[in-house]
Scaffold this motif. Structure first.
Motif, PDB file in Angstrom:
ATOM      1  N   THR A 184       0.857  -1.179   0.000  1.00 42.98           N
ATOM      2  CA  THR A 184       0.000   0.000   0.000  1.00 42.98           C
ATOM      3  C   THR A 184       0.887   1.220   0.000  1.00 42.98           C
ATOM      4  N   GLY A 185       0.719   2.032  -1.013  1.00 42.90           N
ATOM      5  CA  GLY A 185       1.459   3.293  -1.053  1.00 42.90           C
ATOM      6  C   GLY A 185       2.957   3.116  -0.935  1.00 42.90           C
ATOM      7  N   GLY A 186       3.472   2.049  -1.496  1.00 44.39           N
ATOM      8  CA  GLY A 186       4.912   1.848  -1.461  1.00 44.39           C
ATOM      9  C   GLY A 186       5.403   1.113  -0.228  1.00 44.39           C
ATOM     10  N   LEU A 187       4.498   0.781   0.660  1.00 47.40           N
ATOM     11  CA  LEU A 187       4.879   0.064   1.868  1.00 47.40           C
ATOM     12  C   LEU A 187       4.529  -1.416   1.714  1.00 47.40           C
ATOM     13  N   PHE A 188       5.523  -2.278   1.821  1.00 51.05           N
ATOM     14  CA  PHE A 188       5.283  -3.712   1.691  1.00 51.05           C
ATOM     15  C   PHE A 188       5.178  -4.347   3.054  1.00 51.05           C
ATOM     16  N   THR A 189       4.140  -5.113   3.216  1.00 48.90           N
ATOM     17  CA  THR A 189       3.932  -5.762   4.507  1.00 48.90           C
ATOM     18  C   THR A 189       3.478  -7.197   4.303  1.00 48.90           C
ATOM     19  N   TYR A 190       3.761  -8.013   5.291  1.00 45.07           N
ATOM     20  CA  TYR A 190       3.191  -9.361   5.328  1.00 45.07           C
ATOM     21  C   TYR A 190       1.972  -9.322   6.246  1.00 45.07           C
ATOM     22  N   ALA A 191       0.859  -9.801   5.743  1.00 45.70           N
ATOM     23  CA  ALA A 191      -0.333  -9.944   6.575  1.00 45.70           C
ATOM     24  C   ALA A 191      -0.411 -11.415   6.967  1.00 45.70           C
ATOM     25  N   ILE A 192      -0.266 -11.654   8.234  1.00 47.32           N
ATOM     26  CA  ILE A 192      -0.166 -13.035   8.715  1.00 47.32           C
ATOM     27  C   ILE A 192      -1.284 -13.324   9.712  1.00 47.32           C
ATOM     28  N   LYS A 193      -1.914 -14.461   9.544  1.00 52.07           N
ATOM     29  CA  LYS A 193      -2.917 -14.910  10.505  1.00 52.07           C
ATOM     30  C   LYS A 193      -2.532 -16.296  10.962  1.00 52.07           C
ATOM     31  N   PHE A 194      -2.594 -16.536  12.256  1.00 48.89           N
ATOM     32  CA  PHE A 194      -2.426 -17.904  12.733  1.00 48.89           C
ATOM     33  C   PHE A 194      -3.262 -18.105  13.986  1.00 48.89           C
ATOM     34  N   THR A 195      -3.574 -19.339  14.230  1.00 54.35           N
ATOM     35  CA  THR A 195      -4.396 -19.656  15.392  1.00 54.35           C
ATOM     36  C   THR A 195      -3.591 -20.487  16.368  1.00 54.35           C
ATOM     37  N   VAL A 196      -4.020 -20.424  17.609  1.00 50.03           N
ATOM     38  CA  VAL A 196      -3.468 -21.299  18.641  1.00 50.03           C
ATOM     39  C   VAL A 196      -4.667 -21.913  19.342  1.00 50.03           C
ATOM     40  N   GLY A 197      -4.762 -23.211  19.256  1.00 50.36           N
ATOM     41  CA  GLY A 197      -5.940 -23.868  19.823  1.00 50.36           C
ATOM     42  C   GLY A 197      -7.172 -23.481  19.018  1.00 50.36           C
ATOM     43  N   GLU A 198      -8.307 -23.568  19.646  1.00 48.36           N
ATOM     44  CA  GLU A 198      -9.555 -23.310  18.933  1.00 48.36           C
ATOM     45  C   GLU A 198     -10.037 -21.881  19.087  1.00 48.36           C
ATOM     46  N   ASN A 199      -9.561 -21.203  20.117  1.00 44.81           N
ATOM     47  CA  ASN A 199     -10.158 -19.916  20.435  1.00 44.81           C
ATOM     48  C   ASN A 199      -9.292 -18.704  20.145  1.00 44.81           C
ATOM     49  N   GLU A 200      -8.044 -18.941  19.898  1.00 39.69           N
ATOM     50  CA  GLU A 200      -7.162 -17.785  19.810  1.00 39.69           C
ATOM     51  C   GLU A 200      -6.713 -17.549  18.376  1.00 39.69           C
ATOM     52  N   LEU A 201      -7.000 -16.359  17.922  1.00 34.89           N
ATOM     53  CA  LEU A 201      -6.609 -15.976  16.568  1.00 34.89           C
ATOM     54  C   LEU A 201      -5.661 -14.781  16.648  1.00 34.89           C
ATOM     55  N   TYR A 202      -4.522 -14.924  16.033  1.00 28.91           N
ATOM     56  CA  TYR A 202      -3.536 -13.841  16.013  1.00 28.91           C
ATOM     57  C   TYR A 202      -3.445 -13.286  14.599  1.00 28.91           C
ATOM     58  N   LYS A 203      -3.408 -11.973  14.524  1.00 27.80           N
ATOM     59  CA  LYS A 203      -3.221 -11.341  13.216  1.00 27.80           C
ATOM     60  C   LYS A 203      -2.038 -10.386  13.323  1.00 27.80           C
ATOM     61  N   TYR A 204      -1.138 -10.496  12.404  1.00 25.78           N
ATOM     62  CA  TYR A 204       0.033  -9.624  12.428  1.00 25.78           C
ATOM     63  C   TYR A 204       0.209  -8.948  11.082  1.00 25.78           C
ATOM     64  N   GLU A 205       0.732  -7.759  11.130  1.00 18.49           N
ATOM     65  CA  GLU A 205       1.181  -7.101   9.913  1.00 18.49           C
ATOM     66  C   GLU A 205       2.626  -6.698  10.143  1.00 18.49           C
ATOM     67  N   ILE A 206       3.473  -7.188   9.280  1.00 17.84           N
ATOM     68  CA  ILE A 206       4.908  -7.013   9.500  1.00 17.84           C
ATOM     69  C   ILE A 206       5.540  -6.309   8.312  1.00 17.84           C
ATOM     70  N   ASP A 207       6.322  -5.307   8.618  1.00 14.96           N
ATOM     71  CA  ASP A 207       7.048  -4.571   7.586  1.00 14.96           C
ATOM     72  C   ASP A 207       7.964  -5.547   6.848  1.00 14.96           C
ATOM     73  N   ALA A 208       7.713  -5.674   5.542  1.00 14.31           N
ATOM     74  CA  ALA A 208       8.431  -6.699   4.785  1.00 14.31           C
ATOM     75  C   ALA A 208       9.881  -6.318   4.536  1.00 14.31           C
ATOM     76  N   VAL A 209      10.224  -5.073   4.775  1.00 12.14           N
ATOM     77  CA  VAL A 209      11.616  -4.660   4.582  1.00 12.14           C
ATOM     78  C   VAL A 209      12.376  -4.736   5.901  1.00 12.14           C
ATOM     79  N   GLU A 210      11.796  -4.141   6.921  1.00 14.69           N
ATOM     80  CA  GLU A 210      12.522  -4.048   8.186  1.00 14.69           C
ATOM     81  C   GLU A 210      12.173  -5.162   9.170  1.00 14.69           C
ATOM     82  N   GLY A 211      11.088  -5.866   8.895  1.00 16.42           N
ATOM     83  CA  GLY A 211      10.702  -6.957   9.789  1.00 16.42           C
ATOM     84  C   GLY A 211      10.082  -6.481  11.093  1.00 16.42           C
ATOM     85  N   THR A 212       9.747  -5.195  11.150  1.00 14.07           N
ATOM     86  CA  THR A 212       9.125  -4.685  12.377  1.00 14.07           C
ATOM     87  C   THR A 212       7.625  -4.974  12.363  1.00 14.07           C
ATOM     88  N   ILE A 213       7.074  -5.095  13.541  1.00 10.91           N
ATOM     89  CA  ILE A 213       5.649  -5.398  13.656  1.00 10.91           C
ATOM     90  C   ILE A 213       4.860  -4.093  13.603  1.00 10.91           C
TER      91      ILE A 213
END
Lengths: 576, 185
Positions: A258-287
């Motif tokens: 978006t607008g020159g910013l590359f990010t990874y959109a990541i979703k993962f679950t732990v167990g049945e109830n917990e959903l984690y969503k992350y967006e990580i800077d694809a260049v710097e690896g920052t969250i």
């Protein structure tokens, strides 16, 4: 001190920078090179087979593949007639559905394709990038065709008021490229572009081919940007969530731009109830963003409230135990050792954020059904949605100081928004409002034939509407519930049809005292539990006739009057 | 009304000048003050004080452009008011912006003590020339006007997150730049 020094220094910058910042308008762009665009339109790959390979006007002279995330391949004759069209991916199948472009002029075919792209929503973005990759043994012929495509598509964009650009790329026509392109499900042109990006940025080719054309060109513009791999991004997310990698189940991991910013959109679950969503800077690896959600399983348990509260307790317990451990360690740095992804230091925990919201809403935790809880560390806020009975609440809490940034509530019973700025402790009671109205009208209560008081609270005000009849005359007063001022008055008018007097109220008719509501129709508290906030309880003063909605009371002592005075109080809360 | 006409009204000592100033730039002045103070009534007071400041300064001053001149008064008046109120709260857009800036001078004993404010301003201006137009606008909107991310995002046509990331990178670049420059200043 150093803050003030920076403030002072920036305060002294030249007017020209201020003027620029005041007058800046996002630029609409259309360019054929450069490619700092936003959204993908397409790759247009044209593969031109050598003229010598095909002879005659209806023989294939060129193969043109249009990638618009839809990837479309056109085979055209040397006289620019379309000989065949092929969809290279599912998007292209949608675009080409019901279109017969065989033996159509290239210009017409392009027009039809652009129209279909528009119709199917592939060209509705801010900026559309098209890549034309021409593959031919004769580079001169390829170049001239490429320029023609640029011009034609550019004109079509202009005609359709689209913003975007077209880039031409000459590609080699090797079997190896074709095979690889087929393997990745992309055109040869897009593969070539992805290979260039991969070579320049260090991005894995399998990641690059997933990007849109404009994203790839943005990456080329970015030059030496090093994009981390998907796996690295995923590991960063899992590590941040402080969960075992084996326990985490990847749902999706996609690179986006978006607008020159590359990010990874990541979703993962732990167990049945917990959903984690992350967006990580694809260049710097920052969250850049992390969210944590409970996935309610109410449909399986059938008891949503209990389930929700259990989840909240579970979370609270987890955090509590962690805090205890932290204390025993004596290490502040481990304070955030919870499953909750929390920005290191200074941001409040989810439990604290929930407590703030619940306290403000005046609800108890066990009655709450938690719908959503998101922590946005970049914005430094918690987004909380929960419901109590039929009332939904949405809170945004400052994750640093715990202040409430915004709150909304909606009463699905139809009572409307219950948020109000009115200080509920400072409103007058219904009987005070009635007294004010009667005093203004110069009428005594005993003379009333009917009386109706409605309490209304809005976002910034609360008021009573007092209606009463004296004989056939109708009086109506609107009284500010905070100041007691008469906002509006209407009187007298011919009487409205009066409800028939109920027989059998003789007992009450003998009571001489005018009704005195013992309980102020109090206002505007946020509704709690599932109780409908609009239903006031009947006052209990024994000496006075009870005020109940629609309850009929006798007219006190009016000489010769046999009609009862109907005193009713109803409450309604209106949306803003 | 043109700026020149408003200034003529100031020179003619016509109170209409203030009305025209308010009509033309009042909203922007109020937003700038609000960004610093986080309070509408304080911001309104500061803007009114700023108008008074402009009234006292024009004439003899004949500012060109008028807007940035008035905004500078608004900013100064609002910052003064802010420091008076500082003990009470720390949650305005200005607070957050200043907090972000605090990291830029990493070694105050070696940089801050050497670079005087005007030299630092000059260094920042050089830095602003080095970055792209949009980055410059984002930087100035954030650290001069103290706009929040949402407003900046809307103004430059990017997402809030994008603005946030750009600002993070700009601060890092500026920090590096100032560190380098501090070594020879």
């Amino acid at each position: 001190m150093k803050q003030n020094k920076m403030v002072e220094a920036i305060g002294g910058i030249s007017d020209k920078y201020l003027n620029e910042a005041i007058s800046y308008k996002p630029q609409k762009r259309f360019k054929y090179a450069g490619w700092m665009g936003l959204v993908a339109l397409a790759a247009c790959a044209m593969i031109i087979m050598g003229i010598g390979m095909f002879k005659g006007t209806n023989k294939a002279d060129s193969v043109v593949a249009l990638d618009i995330n839809p990837s479309i391949e056109l085979i055209i004759s040397k006289h620019d007639k379309v000989l065949s069209v092929k969809a290279l991916n599912e998007d292209a199948e949608v675009v080409l559905k019901d279109m017969d472009l065989k033996n159509v002029d290239l210009d017409t075919a392009l027009n039809a394709i652009i129209g279909s792209l528009l119709k199917n929503g592939y060209l509705d973005e801010v900026y559309n990038a098209v890549n034309v990759c021409v593959e031919n043994n004769d580079e001169g012929r390829a170049n001239s065709l490429g320029e023609k495509f640029k011009a034609e598509i550019g004109n079509l964009f202009d005609d359709n008021d689209l913003i975007g650009g077209v880039n031409y790329q000459f590609c080699s026509n090797s079997e190896e490229s074709k095979k690889l392109a087929e393997e990745y499900g992309v055109s040869v042109g897009k593969l070539s572009l992805a290979q260039t990006v991969s070579a320049n940025t260090g991005m894995a080719l399998e990641v690059a081919v997933e990007l849109s054309i404009s994203e790839l060109w943005d990456l080329l513009d970015a030059g030496n940007a090093n994009i981390i791999t998907k796996d690295t991004a995923y590991k960063i997310a899992v590590a941040d969530a402080k969960v075992e990698e084996a326990a985490a189940k990847l749902v999706s991991n996609k690179i986006q731009e978006t607008g020159g910013l590359f990010t990874y959109a990541i979703k993962f679950t732990v167990g049945e109830n917990e959903l984690y969503k992350y967006e990580i800077d694809a260049v710097e690896g920052t969250i850049l963003e992390r969210e944590y959600e409970y996935v309610s399983k109410e449909e399986t348990t059938g008891d949503s409230n209990q389930n929700a509260s259990t989840e909240v307790e579970k979370e609270s317990a987890a955090e509590d135990s962690t805090e205890i451990e932290t204390e025993s360690d004596g290490s502040d740095a481990k304070e955030e050792e919870t499953k909750t992804p929390v920005e290191p230091a200074k941001q409040i925990t989810k439990k604290e954020a929930l407590a703030i919201a619940y306290k403000d809403a005046g609800v108890i935790e066990k009655a709450v059904k938690l719908e959503e809880l998101k922590h946005k560390p970049v914005e430094k806020e918690y987004h909380i949605e929960f419901s109590v009975g039929l009332v939904d609440y949405v809170y945004v809490i400052n994750a640093v100081d715990g202040s409430i940034i915004s709150k909304e509530s909606e009463d699905k019973t139809g009572a409307g928004d219950t948020t109000t700025d009115v200080d509920t402790n400072k409103t007058i009671s219904a009987d005070e409002a009635l007294k004010i109205a009667l005093a203004k009208a110069g009428i005594e209560f005993k003379d009333l034939t009917t009386c109706d008081i409605k309490y209304t609270v809005k976002k910034a005000s609360a008021e009573y509407k007092v209606h009463f009849h004296v004989g056939k005359e109708h009086y109506e007063y609107t009284i500010n519930a905070v100041t007691g001022e008469i906002v509006e008055k209407v009187h007298p008018t011919p009487v409205q049809p009066v409800q028939p007097v109920k027989p059998g109220d003789k007992e009450e008719a003998s009571k001489p005292t005018p009704p005195t509501p013992s309980e102020t129709p109090t206002t505007p508290e946020l509704p709690t539990l599932s109780e409908k906030p609009t239903a006031p309880e009947a006052p209990t003063a024994p000496a006075a006739p009870t005020l109940q909605e629609g309850h009929t009371h006798p007219t006190p002592a009016g000489p010769g009057k046999k009609e009862d005075a109907k005193v009713s109080i109803s409450f309604e809360k209106l949306a803003n | 009304m043109l700026d020149e006409e408003i200034i003529e009204l100031f020179f003619a000592r016509s109170e209409q000048a203030l009305k025209e100033l308010e009509a033309k730039y009042g909203k922007m002045c109020l937003q700038t003050s609000y960004n610093i103070l986080g309070n509408h009534s304080d911001a309104e007071e500061c803007v009114n004080d700023s108008y008074l400041g402009a009234w006292n300064a024009i004439p003899p001053t004949k500012p060109n452009p008028l807007l940035t001149y008035v905004l500078k008064i608004v900013r100064n008046v609002s910052l003064n008011r802010y420091h008076k109120n500082q003990a009470q709260k720390r949650n305005s857009s200005y607070d957050l912006a200043v907090e972000e800036l605090s990291e830029l001078i990493a070694t105050p004993e070696t940089v801050e003590s050497i670079i005087e404010a005007n030299e630092l301003t000059a260094a920042i201006e050089v830095f602003l020339e080095m970055i792209s137009d949009i980055d410059r606008v984002i930087f100035v909107r954030r650290y001069w006007f103290y706009d929040d991310y949402k407003h900046i995002a809307k103004r430059v046509g990017l997402s809030e997150k994008n603005v946030s990331v750009k600002l993070t990178r700009l601060r890092k670049q500026l920090k590096d730049y100032l560190s380098e420059r501090g070594s020879f200043l």
